[in-house]
Scaffold this active site. Structure first.
Site, PDB file in Angstrom:
ATOM      1  N   ARG A  49     -30.793  28.803 -23.320  1.00  0.00           N
ATOM      2  CA  ARG A  49     -29.592  29.623 -23.500  1.00  0.00           C
ATOM      3  C   ARG A  49     -28.323  28.850 -23.220  1.00  0.00           C
ATOM      4  NH1 ARG A  49     -31.959  34.946 -22.516  1.00  0.00           N
ATOM      5  NH2 ARG A  49     -30.520  36.658 -22.763  1.00  0.00           N
ATOM      6  N   ARG A  92     -31.348  51.024 -26.362  1.00  0.00           N
ATOM      7  CA  ARG A  92     -32.694  50.525 -26.048  1.00  0.00           C
ATOM      8  C   ARG A  92     -33.250  51.183 -24.789  1.00  0.00           C
ATOM      9  NH1 ARG A  92     -33.198  44.153 -26.354  1.00  0.00           N
ATOM     10  NH2 ARG A  92     -31.947  44.118 -24.471  1.00  0.00           N
ATOM     11  N   ARG A 102     -32.623  49.500 -19.096  1.00  0.00           N
ATOM     12  CA  ARG A 102     -32.458  48.327 -18.227  1.00  0.00           C
ATOM     13  C   ARG A 102     -31.038  48.321 -17.678  1.00  0.00           C
ATOM     14  NH1 ARG A 102     -34.323  43.325 -21.850  1.00  0.00           N
ATOM     15  NH2 ARG A 102     -32.418  42.529 -20.965  1.00  0.00           N
ATOM     16  N   ARG A 112     -22.549  40.174 -21.515  1.00  0.00           N
ATOM     17  CA  ARG A 112     -23.654  39.404 -22.095  1.00  0.00           C
ATOM     18  C   ARG A 112     -23.233  38.779 -23.422  1.00  0.00           C
ATOM     19  NH1 ARG A 112     -28.688  43.289 -22.118  1.00  0.00           N
ATOM     20  NH2 ARG A 112     -29.804  41.453 -22.803  1.00  0.00           N
ATOM     21  N   LYS A 172     -34.776  39.415 -30.910  1.00  0.00           N
ATOM     22  CA  LYS A 172     -35.640  38.267 -30.594  1.00  0.00           C
ATOM     23  C   LYS A 172     -37.012  38.739 -30.072  1.00  0.00           C
ATOM     24  CE  LYS A 172     -32.816  36.192 -27.646  1.00  0.00           C
ATOM     25  NZ  LYS A 172     -31.662  37.104 -27.644  1.00  0.00           N
TER      26      LYS A 172
HETATM   27  P1  AMP Z   1     -33.132  38.836 -21.908  1.00  0.00           P
HETATM   28  O1  AMP Z   1     -34.261  39.772 -21.646  1.00  0.00           O
HETATM   29  O2  AMP Z   1     -33.544  37.605 -22.664  1.00  0.00           O
HETATM   30  O3  AMP Z   1     -31.933  39.516 -22.516  1.00  0.00           O
HETATM   31  O4  AMP Z   1     -32.650  38.304 -20.450  1.00  0.00           O
HETATM   32  C1  AMP Z   1     -32.199  39.173 -19.468  1.00  0.00           C
HETATM   33  C2  AMP Z   1     -31.351  38.414 -18.461  1.00  0.00           C
HETATM   34  O5  AMP Z   1     -32.151  37.390 -17.831  1.00  0.00           O
HETATM   35  C3  AMP Z   1     -30.172  37.670 -19.048  1.00  0.00           C
HETATM   36  O6  AMP Z   1     -29.027  38.500 -19.222  1.00  0.00           O
HETATM   37  C4  AMP Z   1     -29.944  36.599 -17.976  1.00  0.00           C
HETATM   38  O7  AMP Z   1     -29.330  37.139 -16.815  1.00  0.00           O
HETATM   39  C5  AMP Z   1     -31.374  36.234 -17.590  1.00  0.00           C
HETATM   40  N1  AMP Z   1     -31.888  35.127 -18.435  1.00  0.00           N
HETATM   41  C6  AMP Z   1     -32.899  35.200 -19.351  1.00  0.00           C
HETATM   42  N2  AMP Z   1     -33.095  33.999 -19.926  1.00  0.00           N
HETATM   43  C7  AMP Z   1     -32.187  33.155 -19.380  1.00  0.00           C
HETATM   44  C8  AMP Z   1     -31.877  31.786 -19.588  1.00  0.00           C
HETATM   45  N3  AMP Z   1     -32.539  31.031 -20.494  1.00  0.00           N
HETATM   46  N4  AMP Z   1     -30.877  31.240 -18.856  1.00  0.00           N
HETATM   47  C9  AMP Z   1     -30.197  31.970 -17.926  1.00  0.00           C
HETATM   48  N5  AMP Z   1     -30.431  33.281 -17.708  1.00  0.00           N
HETATM   49  C10 AMP Z   1     -31.425  33.877 -18.415  1.00  0.00           C
END
Ligand code: AMP
Length: 222
Positions: free
Chosen positions: A87, A126, A159, A170, A13
């Protein structure tokens, strides 16, 4: 154009959002990036989000919805690409309500589909730049110098939520809570499924073709 990019963690994404925003002059709004920035700044929001993020869980809906609605209000009038948000179905409903109040709507939903095995390989390999956010991969998107960001020279890190243990959680959260968002949108919008297992440049080309071929009303600017 107002675009939502859906897909499992590791579906690409972030990478594809960057390409779309460059091509169409839109703004990239990544909930994960905004949350990480809040953590780095040590804000109340960042502190509240920390434990959920590190365990691979979702940050509570209301925190994320308030944060993203505010980011959308400040976004460029040319449009935006939402990455990582919504999400949950509740987040998607609240986003729709907020946009409807402003006389707006989501124009396009792209759903990146990727095999689970690919997800694990992509995420655990990553490496990210903690300073500028650039993303690399130890096998297929290496930096020029091992462990160093090409763009700003900082040391790259894995990360904490990109480790194998956390990835499983996840993925589980994705199937339990995020996959239903695809059905939510399919009920009222056109969702474009994109096979995201292949080469990034081929996937991007498919998305560009699709976005460029959209009817004018879906490309409307507000
Ligand atoms: P990402 O970089 O999009 O993979 O997001 C990293 C982490 O941020 C996720 O594993 C969640 O803990 C949190 N997060 C990001 N976006 C959301 C969302 N829309 N709703 C809830 N948690 C989020």
């Amino acid at each position: 154009m107002r675009i939502v990019l859906l897909g499992a963690p590791g579906a690409g994404k972030g990478t594809h959002c960057k390409k779309i925003v460059e091509r169409f002059g839109l703004q990239h709004l990544s909930s994960g990036d905004i949350l990480r920035q809040e953590r780095t700044k040590g804000t109340e929001l960042g502190k509240k989000a920390q434990s959920f993020m590190d365990s691979g869980g979702l940050v509570p809906d209301q925190i994320v919805v308030d944060m993203m609605v505010s980011a959308i209000k400040q976004a460029s009038t040319k449009g935006f690409v939402l990455d990582g948000f919504p999400r949950t179905v509740n987040q998607a409903r609240q986003l729709d309500e907020s946009l409807t109040k402003a006389g707006r709507q989501i124009d396009v939903i792209l759903n990146l589909i990727v095999d689970d095995g690919m997800v694990v390989a992509r995420i655990t390999g990553r490496r990210s730049c903690p300073k500028c956010g650039a993303v690399y991969h130890i096998a297929n998107m290496k930096p020029k110098k091992d462990g160093i960001c090409d763009k700003c020279g900082s040391n790259l890190v894995q990360r904490p939520d990109d480790t194998e243990k956390v990835v499983e959680n996840r993925l589980k959260n994705y199937y339990d809570q995020t996959a239903p968002v695809v059905d939510y949108y399919k009920a009222n919008n056109t969702v474009y499924d994109v096979d995201a297992n292949g080469k990034p440049e081929d996937i991007a080309a498919e998305m560009f073709n699709m976005l460029e071929g959209l009817p004018a009303e879906q490309k409307r600017r507000s």
